[in-house]
Design a protein around this motif. Structure first.
Motif, PDB file in Angstrom:
ATOM      1  N   TYR A 139       0.841  -1.190   0.000  1.00 32.27           N
ATOM      2  CA  TYR A 139       0.000   0.000   0.000  1.00 32.27           C
ATOM      3  C   TYR A 139       0.879   1.245   0.000  1.00 32.27           C
ATOM      4  O   TYR A 139       1.419   1.640   1.033  1.00 32.27           O
ATOM      5  N   GLU A 140       0.989   1.868  -1.165  1.00 30.15           N
ATOM      6  CA  GLU A 140       1.861   3.034  -1.273  1.00 30.15           C
ATOM      7  C   GLU A 140       1.337   4.210  -0.455  1.00 30.15           C
ATOM      8  O   GLU A 140       2.102   5.063  -0.023  1.00 30.15           O
ATOM      9  N   GLY A 141       0.028   4.260  -0.247  1.00 29.40           N
ATOM     10  CA  GLY A 141      -0.545   5.368   0.500  1.00 29.40           C
ATOM     11  C   GLY A 141      -0.510   5.174   1.998  1.00 29.40           C
ATOM     12  O   GLY A 141      -0.932   6.061   2.747  1.00 29.40           O
ATOM     13  N   LEU A 142       0.004   4.041   2.459  1.00 24.89           N
ATOM     14  CA  LEU A 142       0.057   3.751   3.890  1.00 24.89           C
ATOM     15  C   LEU A 142       0.996   4.715   4.591  1.00 24.89           C
ATOM     16  O   LEU A 142       2.110   4.968   4.123  1.00 24.89           O
ATOM     17  N   ARG A 143       0.558   5.263   5.706  1.00 23.07           N
ATOM     18  CA  ARG A 143       1.394   6.197   6.464  1.00 23.07           C
ATOM     19  C   ARG A 143       2.588   5.452   7.055  1.00 23.07           C
ATOM     20  O   ARG A 143       2.501   4.279   7.392  1.00 23.07           O
ATOM     21  N   ASN A 169       8.537   6.215  12.354  1.00 20.37           N
ATOM     22  CA  ASN A 169       9.980   6.412  12.514  1.00 20.37           C
ATOM     23  C   ASN A 169      10.779   5.178  12.119  1.00 20.37           C
ATOM     24  O   ASN A 169      11.889   5.292  11.608  1.00 20.37           O
ATOM     25  N   GLN A 170      10.218   3.984  12.351  1.00 21.49           N
ATOM     26  CA  GLN A 170      10.957   2.766  12.028  1.00 21.49           C
ATOM     27  C   GLN A 170      11.229   2.677  10.524  1.00 21.49           C
ATOM     28  O   GLN A 170      12.348   2.361  10.101  1.00 21.49           O
ATOM     29  N   GLU A 171      10.218   2.967   9.709  1.00 23.21           N
ATOM     30  CA  GLU A 171      10.413   2.926   8.257  1.00 23.21           C
ATOM     31  C   GLU A 171      11.415   3.988   7.804  1.00 23.21           C
ATOM     32  O   GLU A 171      12.259   3.735   6.953  1.00 23.21           O
ATOM     33  N   ARG A 172      11.314   5.176   8.399  1.00 23.50           N
ATOM     34  CA  ARG A 172      12.268   6.236   8.040  1.00 23.50           C
ATOM     35  C   ARG A 172      13.703   5.817   8.390  1.00 23.50           C
ATOM     36  O   ARG A 172      14.619   6.014   7.607  1.00 23.50           O
ATOM     37  N   GLU A 173      13.884   5.239   9.577  1.00 21.30           N
ATOM     38  CA  GLU A 173      15.223   4.830  10.003  1.00 21.30           C
ATOM     39  C   GLU A 173      15.795   3.756   9.091  1.00 21.30           C
ATOM     40  O   GLU A 173      16.997   3.750   8.795  1.00 21.30           O
ATOM     41  N   GLN A 174      14.933   2.831   8.630  1.00 19.42           N
ATOM     42  CA  GLN A 174      15.415   1.772   7.740  1.00 19.42           C
ATOM     43  C   GLN A 174      15.935   2.354   6.433  1.00 19.42           C
ATOM     44  O   GLN A 174      17.006   1.961   5.945  1.00 19.42           O
ATOM     45  N   VAL A 175      15.202   3.312   5.859  1.00 18.30           N
ATOM     46  CA  VAL A 175      15.625   3.909   4.598  1.00 18.30           C
ATOM     47  C   VAL A 175      16.881   4.752   4.810  1.00 18.30           C
ATOM     48  O   VAL A 175      17.807   4.731   3.987  1.00 18.30           O
ATOM     49  N   ILE A 176      16.969   5.466   5.925  1.00 12.49           N
ATOM     50  CA  ILE A 176      18.160   6.269   6.214  1.00 12.49           C
ATOM     51  C   ILE A 176      19.388   5.377   6.331  1.00 12.49           C
ATOM     52  O   ILE A 176      20.485   5.747   5.894  1.00 12.49           O
ATOM     53  N   GLU A 177      19.235   4.177   6.902  1.00 20.39           N
ATOM     54  CA  GLU A 177      20.380   3.257   6.993  1.00 20.39           C
ATOM     55  C   GLU A 177      20.870   2.869   5.595  1.00 20.39           C
ATOM     56  O   GLU A 177      22.071   2.763   5.358  1.00 20.39           O
ATOM     57  N   HIS A 178      19.937   2.646   4.669  1.00 24.96           N
ATOM     58  CA  HIS A 178      20.330   2.332   3.288  1.00 24.96           C
ATOM     59  C   HIS A 178      21.054   3.524   2.652  1.00 24.96           C
ATOM     60  O   HIS A 178      22.038   3.351   1.928  1.00 24.96           O
ATOM     61  N   VAL A 179      20.561   4.740   2.914  1.00 25.80           N
ATOM     62  CA  VAL A 179      21.194   5.942   2.368  1.00 25.80           C
ATOM     63  C   VAL A 179      22.596   6.114   2.949  1.00 25.80           C
ATOM     64  O   VAL A 179      23.549   6.434   2.229  1.00 25.80           O
ATOM     65  N   LYS A 180      22.743   5.880   4.264  1.00 27.14           N
ATOM     66  CA  LYS A 180      24.068   5.979   4.896  1.00 27.14           C
ATOM     67  C   LYS A 180      25.044   4.988   4.280  1.00 27.14           C
ATOM     68  O   LYS A 180      26.210   5.310   4.030  1.00 27.14           O
ATOM     69  N   ARG A 236      18.797  13.374   0.345  1.00 25.59           N
ATOM     70  CA  ARG A 236      17.953  12.184   0.521  1.00 25.59           C
ATOM     71  C   ARG A 236      17.494  12.018   1.959  1.00 25.59           C
ATOM     72  O   ARG A 236      16.355  11.631   2.218  1.00 25.59           O
ATOM     73  N   VAL A 237      18.374  12.312   2.910  1.00 28.45           N
ATOM     74  CA  VAL A 237      17.968  12.242   4.321  1.00 28.45           C
ATOM     75  C   VAL A 237      16.849  13.235   4.595  1.00 28.45           C
ATOM     76  O   VAL A 237      15.874  12.927   5.296  1.00 28.45           O
ATOM     77  N   ASP A 238      16.959  14.428   4.017  1.00 31.40           N
ATOM     78  CA  ASP A 238      15.913  15.438   4.187  1.00 31.40           C
ATOM     79  C   ASP A 238      14.584  14.940   3.616  1.00 31.40           C
ATOM     80  O   ASP A 238      13.527  15.107   4.239  1.00 31.40           O
ATOM     81  N   ARG A 239      14.644  14.310   2.446  1.00 34.36           N
ATOM     82  CA  ARG A 239      13.418  13.772   1.834  1.00 34.36           C
ATOM     83  C   ARG A 239      12.814  12.668   2.690  1.00 34.36           C
ATOM     84  O   ARG A 239      11.583  12.582   2.839  1.00 34.36           O
ATOM     85  N   ALA A 273       4.765   5.864  -0.449  1.00 35.99           N
ATOM     86  CA  ALA A 273       4.970   6.405  -1.798  1.00 35.99           C
ATOM     87  C   ALA A 273       6.063   7.470  -1.810  1.00 35.99           C
ATOM     88  O   ALA A 273       6.750   7.648  -2.813  1.00 35.99           O
ATOM     89  N   ASP A 274       6.257   8.172  -0.685  1.00 37.75           N
ATOM     90  CA  ASP A 274       7.311   9.182  -0.609  1.00 37.75           C
ATOM     91  C   ASP A 274       8.699   8.543  -0.513  1.00 37.75           C
ATOM     92  O   ASP A 274       9.691   9.138  -0.921  1.00 37.75           O
ATOM     93  N   LEU A 275       8.757   7.336   0.046  1.00 38.23           N
ATOM     94  CA  LEU A 275      10.047   6.667   0.238  1.00 38.23           C
ATOM     95  C   LEU A 275      10.462   5.811  -0.962  1.00 38.23           C
ATOM     96  O   LEU A 275      11.646   5.564  -1.186  1.00 38.23           O
ATOM     97  N   ILE A 276       9.482   5.364  -1.733  1.00 37.76           N
ATOM     98  CA  ILE A 276       9.771   4.468  -2.858  1.00 37.76           C
ATOM     99  C   ILE A 276      10.782   5.069  -3.838  1.00 37.76           C
ATOM    100  O   ILE A 276      11.745   4.398  -4.225  1.00 37.76           O
TER     101      ILE A 276
END
Length: 196
Positions: free
Chosen positions: A19-23, A26-37, A53-56, A64-67
């Motif tokens: 579900y791309e529209g699913l809110r 913090n856990q999802e944000r942290e996971q993506v930030i680890e990939h960016v790091k 990218r961290v700002d985004r 959908a914002d993280l994809i």
């Protein structure tokens, strides 16, 4: 639980978020930030791209914002939030790399402006990307300071400004050294980056 994104194990291939529209939280944000790091430490992103990218990620509200960020790192069909790549024990960056990164900035303050960062850069090679990135940044900064010092010493106004430039270089070197020891990236201002 129904409606929640699937979190595959570390050996499973990434799976798309249903579900791309699913809110997100913090856990999802942290996971993506680890990939960016990880991409930054591997040299696949520069500091400006990393910060953008961290700002985004921090402003993201839905999957959908993280994809798009994940697709930029791994290509299409990578809209997933798998666990971040394994990191060294005790933190994102190993203690040896943190010490090397700190040394790259602090050795110039002890009288080795070019040689210190150069040694750390060559010693790091490809096995210590975090320390190498700091060493490259420190080397470029020291080369910039050296060039500015030569140019400023030619004119009377430059001779007045030169002490301020050297004091600023000292302060920035200490700040950068602390960042390196903390395992954080750092980028000097007003630096000509000749070494990559």
């Amino acid at each position: 639980m129904a409606g929640m994104p699937h979190h595959p194990g570390p050996m499973q291939p990434p799976r798309p978020v249903p579900y791309e529209g699913l809110r997100i939280g913090n856990q999802e944000r942290e996971q993506v930030i680890e990939h960016v790091k990880t991409a930054f430490e591997q040299g696949r992103l520069d500091k400006i791209e990393f910060d953008e990218r961290v700002d985004r990620v921090m402003k993201a509200r839905t999957h959908a914002d993280l994809i798009p960020i994940m697709e930029e790192l791994y290509g299409p069909a990578s809209a997933h939030f798998a666990p971040a790549p394994p990191q060294p024990a005790g933190g994102l960056v190993s203690s040896n790399e943190r010490l090397g990164a700190g040394a790259a900035h602090l050795l110039p303050l002890l009288g080795f402006p070019i040689l210190g960062p150069l040694i750390v850069m060559l010693a790091s090679g490809k096995t210590a990307p975090f320390a190498r990135s700091h060493a490259v940044e420190a080397l470029n900064f020291q080369l910039t300071v050296l060039g500015a010092s030569i140019v400023l010493s030619i004119t009377l106004v430059g001779l007045v400004l030169l002490p301020m430039v050297l004091i600023a270089a000292l302060v920035l070197g200490i700040v950068a050294g602390v960042k390196g020891i903390e395992g954080k990236p750092y980028r000097y201002p007003l630096t000509v980056r000749l070494v990559k």
